[in-house]
Design a protein around this motif. Structure first.
Motif, short mmCIF file in Angstrom:
data_model
loop_
_atom_site.label_atom_id
_atom_site.label_comp_id
_atom_site.label_asym_id
_atom_site.label_seq_id
_atom_site.Cartn_x
_atom_site.Cartn_y
_atom_site.Cartn_z
N LEU A 60 2.60 -5.29 4.86
CA LEU A 60 2.63 -4.00 5.57
C LEU A 60 2.31 -2.85 4.62
N GLU A 61 2.86 -2.90 3.41
CA GLU A 61 2.60 -1.81 2.47
C GLU A 61 1.13 -1.77 2.08
N ILE A 62 0.56 -2.94 1.79
CA ILE A 62 -0.87 -2.99 1.44
C ILE A 62 -1.72 -2.49 2.60
N GLY A 63 -1.37 -2.94 3.82
CA GLY A 63 -2.14 -2.52 4.99
C GLY A 63 -2.03 -1.03 5.24
N GLY A 64 -0.82 -0.48 5.10
CA GLY A 64 -0.63 0.95 5.31
C GLY A 64 -1.40 1.78 4.31
N ARG A 65 -1.32 1.39 3.05
CA ARG A 65 -2.03 2.15 2.01
C ARG A 65 -3.54 2.01 2.16
N ALA A 66 -3.99 0.85 2.62
CA ALA A 66 -5.44 0.68 2.85
C ALA A 66 -5.92 1.60 3.96
N MET A 67 -5.16 1.70 5.03
CA MET A 67 -5.55 2.60 6.13
C MET A 67 -5.57 4.05 5.68
N LEU A 68 -4.70 4.40 4.75
CA LEU A 68 -4.63 5.78 4.28
C LEU A 68 -5.79 6.15 3.35
N LEU A 69 -6.61 5.17 2.98
CA LEU A 69 -7.83 5.50 2.24
C LEU A 69 -8.79 6.30 3.12
N ALA A 70 -8.55 6.21 4.44
CA ALA A 70 -9.34 7.01 5.39
C ALA A 70 -8.42 7.99 6.12
N SER A 71 -7.45 8.55 5.39
CA SER A 71 -6.39 9.35 6.01
C SER A 71 -6.87 10.66 6.61
N SER A 72 -8.11 11.07 6.32
CA SER A 72 -8.62 12.29 6.94
C SER A 72 -8.89 12.09 8.43
N LEU A 73 -8.98 10.82 8.86
CA LEU A 73 -9.17 10.51 10.27
C LEU A 73 -7.79 10.40 10.93
N PRO A 74 -7.47 11.18 11.95
CA PRO A 74 -6.13 11.18 12.55
C PRO A 74 -5.60 9.80 12.93
N PRO A 75 -6.39 8.91 13.57
CA PRO A 75 -5.85 7.58 13.91
C PRO A 75 -5.44 6.80 12.65
N ALA A 76 -6.25 6.88 11.59
CA ALA A 76 -5.92 6.18 10.35
C ALA A 76 -4.67 6.78 9.71
N PRO A 227 -2.66 8.91 -3.69
CA PRO A 227 -3.52 9.98 -3.17
C PRO A 227 -4.84 10.10 -3.93
N LEU A 228 -4.79 9.92 -5.28
CA LEU A 228 -6.03 9.97 -6.06
C LEU A 228 -6.99 8.86 -5.65
N LEU A 229 -6.44 7.68 -5.35
CA LEU A 229 -7.28 6.55 -4.96
C LEU A 229 -8.03 6.83 -3.66
N SER A 230 -7.48 7.73 -2.84
CA SER A 230 -8.14 8.03 -1.57
C SER A 230 -9.22 9.10 -1.72
N GLY A 231 -9.45 9.57 -2.96
CA GLY A 231 -10.55 10.49 -3.23
C GLY A 231 -10.43 11.80 -2.47
N SER A 236 -4.35 14.67 2.49
CA SER A 236 -3.86 14.00 3.70
C SER A 236 -3.06 12.74 3.35
N THR A 237 -3.49 12.03 2.29
CA THR A 237 -2.73 10.86 1.84
C THR A 237 -1.40 11.28 1.23
N LEU A 238 -1.42 12.36 0.48
CA LEU A 238 -0.18 12.91 -0.09
C LEU A 238 0.80 13.24 1.03
N ALA A 239 0.32 13.91 2.07
CA ALA A 239 1.18 14.26 3.21
C ALA A 239 1.69 13.02 3.93
N ALA A 240 0.85 11.98 4.02
CA ALA A 240 1.26 10.74 4.68
C ALA A 240 2.37 10.05 3.90
N ASN A 241 2.23 10.00 2.57
CA ASN A 241 3.26 9.37 1.75
C ASN A 241 4.59 10.13 1.83
N PHE A 242 4.49 11.47 1.83
CA PHE A 242 5.70 12.28 1.96
C PHE A 242 6.36 12.03 3.31
#
Length: 364
Positions: A60-76, A227-231, A236-242
């Motif tokens: 689940l953690e790997i899957g969640g972080r993978a989806m957040l690589l596209a965190s600028s997209l609201p569904p992701a 967050p850096l990995l998501s470029g 948006s990744t920072l906000a998701a992790n928070f």
């Protein structure tokens, strides 16, 4: 209701005051036998359970972080944040809390052992094991000994002396819920001793340094590296992790508070510890804890702390066995006319928050 002749001095203010010395001895024998029965039955089924939960959590953690690589997209962002929050809840509740209790030490697996596990939380494992495993589980709900009674900032029982500083405690509690891992992190500092000037300054500094190192590690992972990995999706990744951390904190706070503070859960004066027998210790756990009803998935997400009564009776019993022994513990309570506090999540949350508001003000 037991029929033994009363040889003990009754505590008329307690739901357990009718018990005799013979009752306490009988309760100890029955619960010791129950614990020994489960310990003798532990085996591959139990080991397979915790290993399976760890695999699910990591997936689940790997899957969640993978989806957040596209965190600028609201569904992701929504899916990644939710998945990461679930992973963090599983790691803290069903895995970290229980592994560090020594529930799985019998497996002799160095990777799943109380001496080696460091959880995904800003609280250093060693400090948590002292404040929680030793202090809280030894002195459960004893005023002046158990720092979990109000966590040093809340008045949750009329036995606690009122002070004007408790008036805004509903706000304190809301903030504590959102940032619960930080409250847990400073728990072993014993804030009361620091306020009174009775702490060891060097020991306090040592603990603070350890907390600082753990916070830097967690912040570096959640608020910098991933967050850096998501470029370009850094913010948006920072906000998701928070957000995932806040969701995990609020959930953990709710489950833990619902296991300790709702309804008629009792607190005890320090003289209760004088000459306390094993049976009396068991009874204190029964009277000072509360369960939350729910289904299998709900119990999993609570780390099986929805069976808080069983956990307080047997803190080092593997959590997957609590549901199995719960009916027998309830039967024992009925046999000896003891309370068995249990209710739905909504009921226990409501009851707990009522106490937070009620005891913010002076009481008779």
């Amino acid at each position: 209701m037991t029929t033994n002749v009363n040889t003990a001095t009754p505590d008329t203010g307690s739901a357990t005051g009718h018990l005799t010395d013979a009752d306490h001895e009988a309760i100890a024998r029955e619960l010791d036998a129950l614990g020994a029965e489960i310990a003798a039955d532990l085996g591959e089924r139990d080991a397979a359970y915790i290993r399976r939960v760890i695999r699910w959590q990591r997936g689940l953690e790997i899957g969640g972080r993978a989806m957040l690589l596209a965190s600028s997209l609201p569904p992701a962002w929504i899916a990644g944040t939710a998945t990461l929050a679930v992973a963090k809840i599983l790691e803290n509740m069903e895995i970290g809390h229980n592994v560090m209790h020594g529930q799985w030490d019998w497996m002799r697996d160095p990777k799943i052992h109380s001496t080696t596990w460091e959880w995904d939380n800003v609280s250093p494992a060693e400090q948590w094991k002292h404040s929680h495993n030793f202090v809280h589980h030894t002195f459960t709900n004893v005023l002046g000994k158990d720092n979990d009674v109000g966590y040093g900032i809340l008045r949750v029982t009329p036995e606690q002396k009122w002070h004007w500083a408790y008036v805004p405690q509903p706000l304190y509690n809301l903030l504590l819920a959102m940032f619960f891992e930080y409250g847990v992190a400073v728990h072993d500092l014993e804030i009361d001793k620091i306020r009174e000037g009775t702490n060891d300054p060097e020991e306090t500094r040592r603990k603070l340094r350890a907390i600082g190192r753990k916070i830097r590690r967690q912040w570096g992972k959640d608020y910098l590296a991933f967050p850096l990995l998501s470029g370009p999706q850094f913010l948006s990744t920072l906000a998701a992790n928070f957000t995932a951390n806040v969701v995990r904190n609020v959930w953990a706070h709710s489950i833990i508070f619902c296991g300790h503070f709702p309804g008629d859960v009792e607190v005890f004066e320090e003289d209760r510890l004088d000459g306390e027998s094993r049976g009396e210790w068991y009874v204190r756990q029964l009277a000072g804890s509360a369960n939350i009803t729910g289904g299998r998935f709900f119990h999993l997400m609570t780390g099986n702390l929805s069976h808080q009564i069983e956990h307080h009776l047997f803190p080092d019993m593997p959590s997957n066995r609590y549901a199995e022994i719960a009916p027998r513990v309830r039967e024992l309570c009925e046999k000896y006319d003891l309370p068995y506090h249990s209710g739905s999540l909504s009921r226990q949350v409501t009851s707990t928050w009522k106490k937070i508001f009620r005891y913010a003000l002076p009481t008779r």
